[in-house]
Design a protein around this motif. Sequence first.
Motif, short mmCIF file in Angstrom:
data_model
loop_
_atom_site.label_atom_id
_atom_site.label_comp_id
_atom_site.label_asym_id
_atom_site.label_seq_id
_atom_site.Cartn_x
_atom_site.Cartn_y
_atom_site.Cartn_z
N ASP A 1 -3.02 -31.67 -5.72
CA ASP A 1 -3.61 -30.57 -5.43
C ASP A 1 -2.75 -29.47 -5.95
O ASP A 1 -3.35 -28.48 -6.43
CB ASP A 1 -3.66 -30.38 -3.82
CG ASP A 1 -2.42 -30.86 -3.02
OD1 ASP A 1 -1.34 -31.17 -3.63
OD2 ASP A 1 -2.33 -30.45 -1.75
N VAL B 1 -2.16 -40.09 -14.20
CA VAL B 1 -3.86 -40.11 -14.49
C VAL B 1 -4.40 -41.57 -14.16
O VAL B 1 -3.78 -42.37 -14.43
CB VAL B 1 -3.98 -39.60 -15.87
CG1 VAL B 1 -5.37 -39.86 -16.31
CG2 VAL B 1 -3.29 -38.28 -16.14
N TYR C 1 -11.15 -38.50 -15.85
CA TYR C 1 -9.87 -38.66 -15.05
C TYR C 1 -9.19 -37.58 -14.17
O TYR C 1 -10.00 -36.53 -14.04
CB TYR C 1 -8.53 -38.91 -16.11
CG TYR C 1 -8.41 -37.53 -16.76
CD1 TYR C 1 -7.25 -36.66 -16.18
CD2 TYR C 1 -8.93 -37.17 -17.86
CE1 TYR C 1 -6.80 -35.58 -16.81
CE2 TYR C 1 -8.34 -35.91 -18.43
CZ TYR C 1 -7.46 -34.94 -17.83
OH TYR C 1 -7.23 -33.70 -18.44
N VAL C 2 -8.78 -38.12 -13.23
CA VAL C 2 -7.95 -37.22 -12.15
C VAL C 2 -6.62 -37.18 -12.11
O VAL C 2 -6.05 -38.55 -12.58
CB VAL C 2 -8.75 -37.37 -10.93
CG1 VAL C 2 -10.07 -36.99 -10.82
CG2 VAL C 2 -8.45 -38.91 -10.48
N TYR D 1 -19.73 -39.20 -2.52
CA TYR D 1 -18.41 -39.06 -2.13
C TYR D 1 -18.40 -38.79 -0.42
O TYR D 1 -17.59 -39.39 0.21
CB TYR D 1 -18.24 -37.32 -2.47
CG TYR D 1 -18.10 -37.16 -3.90
CD1 TYR D 1 -16.83 -37.74 -4.52
CD2 TYR D 1 -18.95 -36.87 -4.71
CE1 TYR D 1 -16.50 -37.57 -5.67
CE2 TYR D 1 -19.02 -36.71 -6.11
CZ TYR D 1 -17.46 -37.01 -6.43
OH TYR D 1 -17.41 -36.99 -8.18
N LEU E 1 -5.01 -37.09 -4.45
CA LEU E 1 -5.25 -36.15 -5.33
C LEU E 1 -4.13 -34.98 -5.62
O LEU E 1 -3.59 -34.57 -4.46
CB LEU E 1 -6.59 -35.43 -5.05
CG LEU E 1 -7.07 -34.52 -6.50
CD1 LEU E 1 -7.53 -35.08 -7.47
CD2 LEU E 1 -8.04 -33.61 -5.93
N PRO F 1 -11.47 -41.59 -11.72
CA PRO F 1 -11.96 -41.08 -10.56
C PRO F 1 -12.35 -42.07 -9.33
O PRO F 1 -12.13 -42.02 -8.41
CB PRO F 1 -13.21 -40.25 -10.93
CG PRO F 1 -12.90 -39.91 -12.37
CD PRO F 1 -12.09 -41.10 -13.18
N ILE G 1 -3.12 -37.50 -10.00
CA ILE G 1 -2.58 -37.87 -8.75
C ILE G 1 -1.13 -37.60 -8.60
O ILE G 1 -0.52 -37.22 -9.37
CB ILE G 1 -3.04 -39.47 -8.41
CG1 ILE G 1 -2.16 -40.34 -9.33
CG2 ILE G 1 -4.45 -39.89 -8.27
CD1 ILE G 1 -2.10 -41.67 -9.13
N TYR H 1 -3.91 -28.88 -9.71
CA TYR H 1 -4.99 -28.42 -9.73
C TYR H 1 -5.08 -26.89 -9.26
O TYR H 1 -5.65 -25.88 -9.93
CB TYR H 1 -6.13 -29.12 -9.12
CG TYR H 1 -6.63 -30.34 -9.68
CD1 TYR H 1 -7.45 -30.45 -10.90
CD2 TYR H 1 -5.96 -31.48 -9.37
CE1 TYR H 1 -7.77 -31.47 -11.50
CE2 TYR H 1 -6.44 -32.73 -10.02
CZ TYR H 1 -7.17 -32.64 -11.06
OH TYR H 1 -7.52 -33.89 -11.67
#
Length: 212
Positions: free
Chosen positions: A49, A32, A17-18, A182, A47, A35, A20, A52
């Motif tokens: 940032d 969440v 997961y990432v 990517y 994202l 990806p 956002i 993170y």
Amino acid sequence: MRADPRAEPRYAERVPYVVIHGEPGARLVDMVVDPLEILAVNSPYRLNDLYYINKQIIPALQRVFGLVGGDLNRWFSEMPRPAREAFGKCGVHALNPQRTRIDYYYLSKHCILCGELVQASTHLCSKCSENKTAVVAAITGRTSKLEREMQHLVAICRHCGGGDWLVESGVKCNSLACLVFYERRKVQKELQGLSAVATDKGFYPKCMVEWF
């Protein structure tokens, strides 16, 4: 899981997961996504940032710089940061589906050629729009360059075994461990944006980005 209920993860299974950017006051669980959702060509997500940086990068660096008396948390909090628009899971126009609020018409973006601020309803600034010949040359040149880059990346994927030789099928590989994946997504988004502008202006035929 919406398409296949059996895809629900099992107990103690690791799920990628990432995080956002979400709506103000949103919980972490609401920010969440998978990806692949943020990597989609038409994805409105960005994202997170700040999450993170504060949770992953700064704690690791602070253990090093703390030995010499550095305070990265204070340094980062004092840094000037530009305010950028971010959309949550509700989508770009979910809160204003009919586009009836005045704030929609005052959203700004940049000219695709010179970078000057323009209204959200246009792609080119007034100065660039006056020189139609230069606009045609610039847009077609950039589009052609991106198409060559995309064909090169697709050739790499087909050599690896992740691509289908049928043009309409495109590249099926979506491995998150592949750097080419990517790069292909990045070029796809740029190509789709330029292709849409060129098609609207009648400068260049539409490129089927989904084929790649």
